[in-house]
Motif scaffolding. Sequence first.
Motif, PDB file in Angstrom:
ATOM      1  N   LEU A 179       0.831  -1.199   0.000  1.00  0.00           N
ATOM      2  CA  LEU A 179       0.000   0.000   0.000  1.00  0.00           C
ATOM      3  C   LEU A 179       0.871   1.258   0.000  1.00  0.00           C
ATOM      4  O   LEU A 179       0.599   2.213  -0.722  1.00  0.00           O
ATOM      5  N   TYR A 180       1.920   1.253   0.799  1.00  0.00           N
ATOM      6  CA  TYR A 180       2.797   2.424   0.902  1.00  0.00           C
ATOM      7  C   TYR A 180       3.463   2.755  -0.433  1.00  0.00           C
ATOM      8  O   TYR A 180       3.615   3.927  -0.789  1.00  0.00           O
ATOM      9  N   THR A 181       3.839   1.737  -1.164  1.00  0.00           N
ATOM     10  CA  THR A 181       4.529   1.962  -2.435  1.00  0.00           C
ATOM     11  C   THR A 181       3.571   2.278  -3.581  1.00  0.00           C
ATOM     12  O   THR A 181       4.006   2.557  -4.698  1.00  0.00           O
ATOM     13  N   GLY A 182       2.269   2.227  -3.319  1.00  0.00           N
ATOM     14  CA  GLY A 182       1.295   2.630  -4.323  1.00  0.00           C
ATOM     15  C   GLY A 182       0.916   1.561  -5.321  1.00  0.00           C
ATOM     16  O   GLY A 182       0.325   1.878  -6.361  1.00  0.00           O
ATOM     17  N   VAL A 183       1.217   0.294  -5.033  1.00  0.00           N
ATOM     18  CA  VAL A 183       0.877  -0.765  -5.984  1.00  0.00           C
ATOM     19  C   VAL A 183      -0.301  -1.620  -5.495  1.00  0.00           C
ATOM     20  O   VAL A 183      -0.558  -2.703  -6.005  1.00  0.00           O
ATOM     21  N   ALA A 184      -1.014  -1.097  -4.498  1.00  0.00           N
ATOM     22  CA  ALA A 184      -2.291  -1.654  -4.061  1.00  0.00           C
ATOM     23  C   ALA A 184      -3.135  -0.501  -3.543  1.00  0.00           C
ATOM     24  O   ALA A 184      -2.618   0.570  -3.214  1.00  0.00           O
ATOM     25  N   ASP A 185      -4.445  -0.739  -3.456  1.00  0.00           N
ATOM     26  CA  ASP A 185      -5.376   0.334  -3.120  1.00  0.00           C
ATOM     27  C   ASP A 185      -6.193   0.078  -1.862  1.00  0.00           C
ATOM     28  O   ASP A 185      -6.662   1.017  -1.227  1.00  0.00           O
ATOM     29  N   CYS A 186      -6.358  -1.189  -1.507  1.00  0.00           N
ATOM     30  CA  CYS A 186      -7.330  -1.521  -0.472  1.00  0.00           C
ATOM     31  C   CYS A 186      -6.831  -2.701   0.354  1.00  0.00           C
ATOM     32  O   CYS A 186      -6.260  -3.654  -0.186  1.00  0.00           O
ATOM     33  N   TYR A 187      -7.043  -2.641   1.681  1.00  0.00           N
ATOM     34  CA  TYR A 187      -6.674  -3.745   2.572  1.00  0.00           C
ATOM     35  C   TYR A 187      -7.948  -4.422   3.056  1.00  0.00           C
ATOM     36  O   TYR A 187      -8.878  -3.779   3.554  1.00  0.00           O
ATOM     37  N   LEU A 188      -7.970  -5.736   2.916  1.00  0.00           N
ATOM     38  CA  LEU A 188      -9.136  -6.524   3.288  1.00  0.00           C
ATOM     39  C   LEU A 188      -8.672  -7.762   4.044  1.00  0.00           C
ATOM     40  O   LEU A 188      -7.760  -8.460   3.591  1.00  0.00           O
ATOM     41  N   GLU A 189      -9.248  -8.035   5.188  1.00  0.00           N
ATOM     42  CA  GLU A 189      -8.922  -9.294   5.875  1.00  0.00           C
ATOM     43  C   GLU A 189      -9.441 -10.449   5.024  1.00  0.00           C
ATOM     44  O   GLU A 189     -10.561 -10.412   4.521  1.00  0.00           O
ATOM     45  N   SER A 190      -8.611 -11.457   4.867  1.00  0.00           N
ATOM     46  CA  SER A 190      -8.952 -12.551   3.946  1.00  0.00           C
ATOM     47  C   SER A 190     -10.256 -13.256   4.314  1.00  0.00           C
ATOM     48  O   SER A 190     -10.944 -13.780   3.448  1.00  0.00           O
ATOM     49  N   LYS A 191     -10.621 -13.220   5.599  1.00  0.00           N
ATOM     50  CA  LYS A 191     -11.878 -13.863   6.011  1.00  0.00           C
ATOM     51  C   LYS A 191     -13.094 -13.165   5.403  1.00  0.00           C
ATOM     52  O   LYS A 191     -14.181 -13.749   5.315  1.00  0.00           O
ATOM     53  N   ASN A 192     -12.898 -11.909   4.969  1.00  0.00           N
ATOM     54  CA  ASN A 192     -14.005 -11.152   4.384  1.00  0.00           C
ATOM     55  C   ASN A 192     -14.118 -11.321   2.867  1.00  0.00           C
ATOM     56  O   ASN A 192     -15.089 -10.850   2.269  1.00  0.00           O
ATOM     57  N   TRP A 193     -13.126 -11.967   2.252  1.00  0.00           N
ATOM     58  CA  TRP A 193     -13.169 -12.153   0.801  1.00  0.00           C
ATOM     59  C   TRP A 193     -14.388 -12.945   0.337  1.00  0.00           C
ATOM     60  O   TRP A 193     -15.074 -12.532  -0.609  1.00  0.00           O
ATOM     61  N   PRO A 194     -14.736 -14.081   0.975  1.00  0.00           N
ATOM     62  CA  PRO A 194     -15.933 -14.806   0.515  1.00  0.00           C
ATOM     63  C   PRO A 194     -17.193 -13.953   0.585  1.00  0.00           C
ATOM     64  O   PRO A 194     -18.061 -14.043  -0.294  1.00  0.00           O
ATOM     65  N   LYS A 195     -17.299 -13.098   1.611  1.00  0.00           N
ATOM     66  CA  LYS A 195     -18.478 -12.233   1.739  1.00  0.00           C
ATOM     67  C   LYS A 195     -18.491 -11.186   0.632  1.00  0.00           C
ATOM     68  O   LYS A 195     -19.534 -10.916   0.027  1.00  0.00           O
ATOM     69  N   LEU A 196     -17.327 -10.584   0.376  1.00  0.00           N
ATOM     70  CA  LEU A 196     -17.244  -9.584  -0.691  1.00  0.00           C
ATOM     71  C   LEU A 196     -17.553 -10.223  -2.037  1.00  0.00           C
ATOM     72  O   LEU A 196     -18.308  -9.665  -2.844  1.00  0.00           O
ATOM     73  N   ARG A 197     -16.975 -11.384  -2.273  1.00  0.00           N
ATOM     74  CA  ARG A 197     -17.194 -12.069  -3.552  1.00  0.00           C
ATOM     75  C   ARG A 197     -18.673 -12.412  -3.736  1.00  0.00           C
ATOM     76  O   ARG A 197     -19.230 -12.245  -4.827  1.00  0.00           O
ATOM     77  N   GLN A 198     -19.315 -12.886  -2.657  1.00  0.00           N
ATOM     78  CA  GLN A 198     -20.732 -13.207  -2.730  1.00  0.00           C
ATOM     79  C   GLN A 198     -21.563 -11.961  -3.032  1.00  0.00           C
ATOM     80  O   GLN A 198     -22.487 -11.995  -3.852  1.00  0.00           O
ATOM     81  N   ALA A 199     -21.215 -10.855  -2.385  1.00  0.00           N
ATOM     82  CA  ALA A 199     -21.932  -9.600  -2.634  1.00  0.00           C
ATOM     83  C   ALA A 199     -21.751  -9.155  -4.081  1.00  0.00           C
ATOM     84  O   ALA A 199     -22.699  -8.649  -4.712  1.00  0.00           O
ATOM     85  N   MET A 200     -20.567  -9.336  -4.631  1.00  0.00           N
ATOM     86  CA  MET A 200     -20.315  -8.985  -6.025  1.00  0.00           C
ATOM     87  C   MET A 200     -21.115  -9.880  -6.968  1.00  0.00           C
ATOM     88  O   MET A 200     -21.618  -9.422  -8.003  1.00  0.00           O
ATOM     89  N   MET A 201     -21.242 -11.159  -6.600  1.00  0.00           N
ATOM     90  CA  MET A 201     -21.953 -12.106  -7.462  1.00  0.00           C
ATOM     91  C   MET A 201     -23.459 -11.865  -7.466  1.00  0.00           C
ATOM     92  O   MET A 201     -24.129 -12.070  -8.476  1.00  0.00           O
ATOM     93  N   GLU A 202     -23.976 -11.411  -6.330  1.00  0.00           N
ATOM     94  CA  GLU A 202     -25.429 -11.245  -6.205  1.00  0.00           C
ATOM     95  C   GLU A 202     -25.921  -9.928  -6.808  1.00  0.00           C
ATOM     96  O   GLU A 202     -27.092  -9.797  -7.153  1.00  0.00           O
ATOM     97  N   LYS A 203     -25.053  -8.971  -6.914  1.00  0.00           N
ATOM     98  CA  LYS A 203     -25.418  -7.644  -7.399  1.00  0.00           C
ATOM     99  C   LYS A 203     -25.567  -7.645  -8.919  1.00  0.00           C
ATOM    100  O   LYS A 203     -24.858  -8.361  -9.613  1.00  0.00           O
ATOM    101  N   ILE A 204     -26.487  -6.862  -9.430  1.00  0.00           N
ATOM    102  CA  ILE A 204     -26.625  -6.662 -10.874  1.00  0.00           C
ATOM    103  C   ILE A 204     -25.816  -5.417 -11.230  1.00  0.00           C
ATOM    104  O   ILE A 204     -26.151  -4.306 -10.808  1.00  0.00           O
ATOM    105  N   TRP A 205     -24.758  -5.604 -12.027  1.00  0.00           N
ATOM    106  CA  TRP A 205     -23.832  -4.512 -12.322  1.00  0.00           C
ATOM    107  C   TRP A 205     -24.158  -3.862 -13.663  1.00  0.00           C
ATOM    108  O   TRP A 205     -24.572  -4.535 -14.598  1.00  0.00           O
ATOM    109  N   SER A 206     -23.928  -2.564 -13.734  1.00  0.00           N
ATOM    110  CA  SER A 206     -24.117  -1.852 -14.997  1.00  0.00           C
ATOM    111  C   SER A 206     -22.886  -0.998 -15.274  1.00  0.00           C
ATOM    112  O   SER A 206     -22.179  -0.577 -14.348  1.00  0.00           O
TER     113      SER A 206
END
Length: 372
Positions: A179-206
């Motif tokens: 993050l400090y070197t500017g080659v990433a944007d966001c920090y997420l605890e890995s335990k939250n990845w399945p929840k984020l992925r599920q939310a992305m899958m359920e949403k209708i994107w435009s």
Amino acid sequence: MLVTQESVVTEAQNGVGWIKLNRPHALNSLNVEMVAAIYKQLKDWKQDSRIALICIYGEGEKGLCAGGDMRTLYDLKENGVEAYAEQFFSTEYPMNYEIHRYPKPVVVYMNGIVMGGGVGLSIGASHRIVTETTKWAMPEMNIGFFPDVGASYFLNQMPGYIGRYLALTANIVKASDVLYTGVADCYLESKNWPKLRQAMMEKIWSLDSAEQEINQLLKQYSLSSSPPSSLLSSEQEKIDQHFQFETIEDIVSSLNTTAEKGDKWAEKTVNTLLSKSPTSLKVTLHQLQEGKDKQLYDCFEMEMNVAMNFMKCHDFYEGVRSVLVDKDRAPKWNPAVLEDVSEEHIASFFHYSWNNEQNPLTTLTGNKKYSC
């Protein structure tokens, strides 16, 4: 709609194009078939109005991608290595470049090992997510190679001389430093990845709202987590002091002078440098100097020449042997010392005789970077 390649799985659902690197037994390392499949899918989805967002991730818990499949290049040393290398790099680099200038948001989940070719996949994305398990590196110096996949460009964008330091030492850094070197944007605890992925899958994107909505989702799932403080930020002054010099010999001399006064960091750093291929060290420093004022596409074109010349270099095969084949970690570099690597030899890496007299990456144009 599910399409399965040998080592890449792609799926389109509710406006998200999912790309999964599916070679966990090899830490999702990239081969020709994988980069070709990813590149084709990115180009197809770029033109598809039903796809609003791309997400790239790796199968398994160990990482996104450990890099390119350098063992294959080693095995082809005596039988067509240059033809295979040209096919690989002339597909991988345009694929990386495509991500840099993609007109739709690209989310990359940088869990676990993100090295070499894995950095190439993530560095140009609009939304780059690291976790507490992220191990980021440009490790090419360990195998007598050089940092490619656009490193001539993006390492020069890092604070001070940190890009040089990470390139020449091949040190592994964690999420806070990424993050400090500017080659990433966001920090997420890995335990939250399945929840984020599920939310992305359920949403209708435009297309119209994808950027805003992925920003909101990432903020929602990363609110409760923050990485520890950056180690590189505390070392910035030392790094800049020693890595500002324009020759490897001067960098080593500066570190030695400080090490002799009892500085353990300087001692460890100079020992790390001197364990690497003298040829790789000098080529890499020259590469970063050349890339400082180049556009991204020019950097890729330059790296294509350098990569092909390393296919004729003793130290590349010796490095791969020591790390990936015999695994003795005892490479015998040739030349063995910095003083024996001439400027003429280094300059020769930046010119390659192509069969059709044209570098295959001369067709790369423009330098549009999607920003979130």
